[in-house]
Design a protein around this motif. Sequence first.
Motif, PDB file in Angstrom:
ATOM      1  N   GLU B 408     -15.700  -5.784   9.698  1.00 57.72           N
ATOM      2  CA  GLU B 408     -15.244  -3.963  10.196  1.00 57.72           C
ATOM      3  C   GLU B 408     -14.252  -4.243  11.302  1.00 57.72           C
ATOM      4  O   GLU B 408     -13.538  -3.322  11.414  1.00 57.72           O
ATOM      5  CB  GLU B 408     -16.326  -3.215  10.495  1.00 57.72           C
ATOM      6  CG  GLU B 408     -17.208  -2.886   8.851  1.00 57.72           C
ATOM      7  CD  GLU B 408     -16.281  -2.640   7.741  1.00 57.72           C
ATOM      8  OE1 GLU B 408     -15.372  -1.616   8.067  1.00 57.72           O
ATOM      9  OE2 GLU B 408     -16.632  -2.889   6.611  1.00 57.72           O
ATOM     10  N   LYS B 410     -12.327  -6.557  12.237  1.00 55.98           N
ATOM     11  CA  LYS B 410     -11.110  -7.123  12.157  1.00 55.98           C
ATOM     12  C   LYS B 410     -10.232  -6.008  11.495  1.00 55.98           C
ATOM     13  O   LYS B 410      -9.162  -5.747  12.008  1.00 55.98           O
ATOM     14  CB  LYS B 410     -11.315  -8.187  11.065  1.00 55.98           C
ATOM     15  CG  LYS B 410     -11.434  -9.459  11.455  1.00 55.98           C
ATOM     16  CD  LYS B 410     -11.685 -10.626  10.412  1.00 55.98           C
ATOM     17  CE  LYS B 410     -12.476 -11.757  10.817  1.00 55.98           C
ATOM     18  NZ  LYS B 410     -12.674 -12.696   9.740  1.00 55.98           N
ATOM     19  N   VAL B 411     -10.848  -5.205  10.586  1.00 54.47           N
ATOM     20  CA  VAL B 411     -10.101  -3.835  10.054  1.00 54.47           C
ATOM     21  C   VAL B 411      -9.696  -2.909  11.304  1.00 54.47           C
ATOM     22  O   VAL B 411      -8.688  -2.626  11.467  1.00 54.47           O
ATOM     23  CB  VAL B 411     -10.940  -3.132   9.283  1.00 54.47           C
ATOM     24  CG1 VAL B 411     -10.130  -1.851   8.613  1.00 54.47           C
ATOM     25  CG2 VAL B 411     -11.266  -4.094   7.800  1.00 54.47           C
ATOM     26  N   ASN B 414      -6.735  -4.540  13.179  1.00 55.06           N
ATOM     27  CA  ASN B 414      -5.842  -4.409  12.259  1.00 55.06           C
ATOM     28  C   ASN B 414      -5.018  -3.010  12.453  1.00 55.06           C
ATOM     29  O   ASN B 414      -3.827  -2.690  12.396  1.00 55.06           O
ATOM     30  CB  ASN B 414      -5.692  -5.009  10.917  1.00 55.06           C
ATOM     31  CG  ASN B 414      -6.003  -6.392  11.013  1.00 55.06           C
ATOM     32  OD1 ASN B 414      -5.573  -7.028  11.880  1.00 55.06           O
ATOM     33  ND2 ASN B 414      -6.648  -6.900   9.936  1.00 55.06           N
ATOM     34  N   THR B 415      -6.012  -2.075  12.490  1.00 49.39           N
ATOM     35  CA  THR B 415      -5.643  -0.660  12.303  1.00 49.39           C
ATOM     36  C   THR B 415      -4.834  -0.233  13.746  1.00 49.39           C
ATOM     37  O   THR B 415      -3.993   0.414  13.817  1.00 49.39           O
ATOM     38  CB  THR B 415      -6.694   0.488  12.140  1.00 49.39           C
ATOM     39  OG1 THR B 415      -7.111  -0.267  10.823  1.00 49.39           O
ATOM     40  CG2 THR B 415      -6.311   1.799  11.965  1.00 49.39           C
TER      41      THR B 415
END
Lengths: 324, 453
Positions: B408, B410-411, B414-415
Amino acid sequence: MKQAHFGTTGGRALFSGLLWTAPWWLGFLLFLALPMGISLYISFCDYPLLQPPVYVGTANYQALTHDPVFHKVLLNTLVYAALAIPLGTIVAVLLAALLNQRVRGQGLFRTCIFVPTVVPLVGIALVWLWMLNPEYGLINGAVRLVGPVLDGANNAIALLTGHRLTWLGELAAGPKWLALPGWAMTALVLISLWGVGSPVVIYLAGLQEIPEELYEAAMLDGASAPRRFWHVTLPGLSPVILFNVIVGLIGTWQIFALPYVLMRGEQGPQRSTYFYTMYLYDNAFRYLKMGYASAMAWVQLFIILALTAAVFLASRRAVYYRGT
Amino acid sequence: MSIRSLILVVALGLPAVGLLAFGPRGRYGVPSDRTVVRYWEKWTGVEGQAMQRVVDRFNATVGAAQNVWVEYNAVSNIEQRTLIATAGGDPPDVAGLYDFIVPQYADQGALRPLDELARQAGVPIDAWKPIWLDICRYQGQLYALPSTPYTIALYYNRELFRQAGLDPNHPPETIAEFDEDVRRLTRSEPVTLPDGTQGQRIIQAGFTPSVAMLGWWPWVWPCFFDGHLWDGHECTLDTPAGRAAMHWLARVREAQGIEPMLAFEATAGAIESAQNPFLSGRIAMVFQGPWLSNWIAKYAPTLDYGVAPFPSVTPERRNAFASTDVFVMPAGGRHPREALLFLAYVSRQDVMEELCREHNKLSPFRVPGADFLARHPNPYIRVFEELAASPCAFGYPSMPMWLRVIDELKVLLNTVLAHPEQADTALNAAQQKVNEVVAEYEQMAAKRRGGAP
């Protein structure tokens, strides 16, 4: 009906039959039926692998319905299958038709198409990782050669419609293949064509089965080459196409190694290259949610069965079997 | 059979027979009176060879005296294999894992607690820096021993500093200085964008936290804003420190240019090669470990670089990320006493420091040997050692559900990097998701214990 006892002749025949087929049915029972049964049970449990399973009823299946990551991987896999299977089928049939022509170097061409399928998937992924590098990669090098043409086309579209197509502009400039969600999926679909050699071989075998008389009759009737392909080759090849589509369907729903290596074990930009089997694996062996992973595996099995049944039903009128 | 077929069979068959007869084979030299300790490790190549030498020396000395033989096996996907072997009741006696996996396995009862065992065997745990013991503990109990520890620091390209008019002897110490250096070290050129407008193309980035470009720890940034991700019960992303870190990432990204940076990061080549962006001078500063000097020596031996602590929002705190590969003894191993003999041998300062030096890592000892520092391949090893000694050194959050949480995070990163304007929303979403993960884990753990959630 007469029962066969092991003491009678029929019974002895049954016994020897079972004995000689034991490697298969024992293997089937021990290594397929039993694990599947256990997996079905575990799908109704919380099972972190290192502790005994705890029965939780249908909790895992219910959790799937409101797990956003599950929905994402489901959608990703559907999109991938929807793009890769038709594209792979079209390319394979066309290549098989070309390779079926009696030309010099036919064997060489056939070998060239088939050889990539014997290269290990990890090797393929690493090579493509380089080829898709936006700056140094071979693909963008080639794309940039036709970049001015694509740019020209985009300018023409802009003149006609008032705005340029962003994706065409990105393509002309050389896409950031694995860094953007849309292009990452496109890249994976394109790479899937690398393995088209296997279905091509099956299509080639299928082409040999189409009776020559049908082509001769079509020619006598004045059918052009495209019409012969459409009205003779494709119907003749339709059972083979059906077979390959189903094999492709099963394969695409199990895609794992290629995106895993290509994205270096990551889930891709905005999880765009995170597929069903990857999430299943993560649940089983990284998150230690073996029950949840088992539930996913059973859902996957039913999805594949349902899609296969749908393909069979849809193909009833489209597939031509000789003699029927 | 035709002559051609015969030649073909012979040509293919001879090498096969040769391989069978003279090819590599398993170790058969285990003396019959020895107890075999199975040791699984993830290291191959140079690192594997260094460990094999340690094992060989043990087998020739302590092992010979105590009738113990350690069998070293390099195993890929070691976490999964150890897990499956442990679940199957046939684990190795010793396994070399990563530190972040220890809480998960310990929480499942898959690891043998080592406090008493290690002391009885003479493992010098009191001589180690406190951070390594903290990392190896879960809920106060020791479940692992450090094998090759490391801290992460800021590598900076001194030549690029000079070119940007910066003092190469003064790396950034505060977040504000860091931001200014990133701005001055980021260079771009004009380019026509896909939509026909004019834009910028990054040719050199001051810094990027992108995972693809050497930023391997996407969760770490709030800790440089004096934050903690885990208090033992709750994962706290949405704190002033967490929010400040996300805003900082967003600010740096917007200053560098969102689209140009995404395009730049998409060009990442292989890290262990001359295409490594720090080695090729495409990134001026990276957050990396001591091993980077191996690649510098191999692919860019003339690179003029320096190493400094990564800046913190409170410079005097000297926050430092520390991590280590670890030895564990999976529960159910057949020879715990013999395994401990081996671990005690490896933990001797001379043996451990030789291994760590060959791996280009740190010494776990409070006072590293003079020889270790003098002969270490990384010229900046003292910087890394000082970071490990910092009272504000921190390791991975000791969370048994860490692997779900990190996905989560990492997401989230990236966002923020792709849509800096959504930093707050993304942080809220990540906090909510992580709360669900923690709650679900604890609920199931309580159910397994037979108690109320």
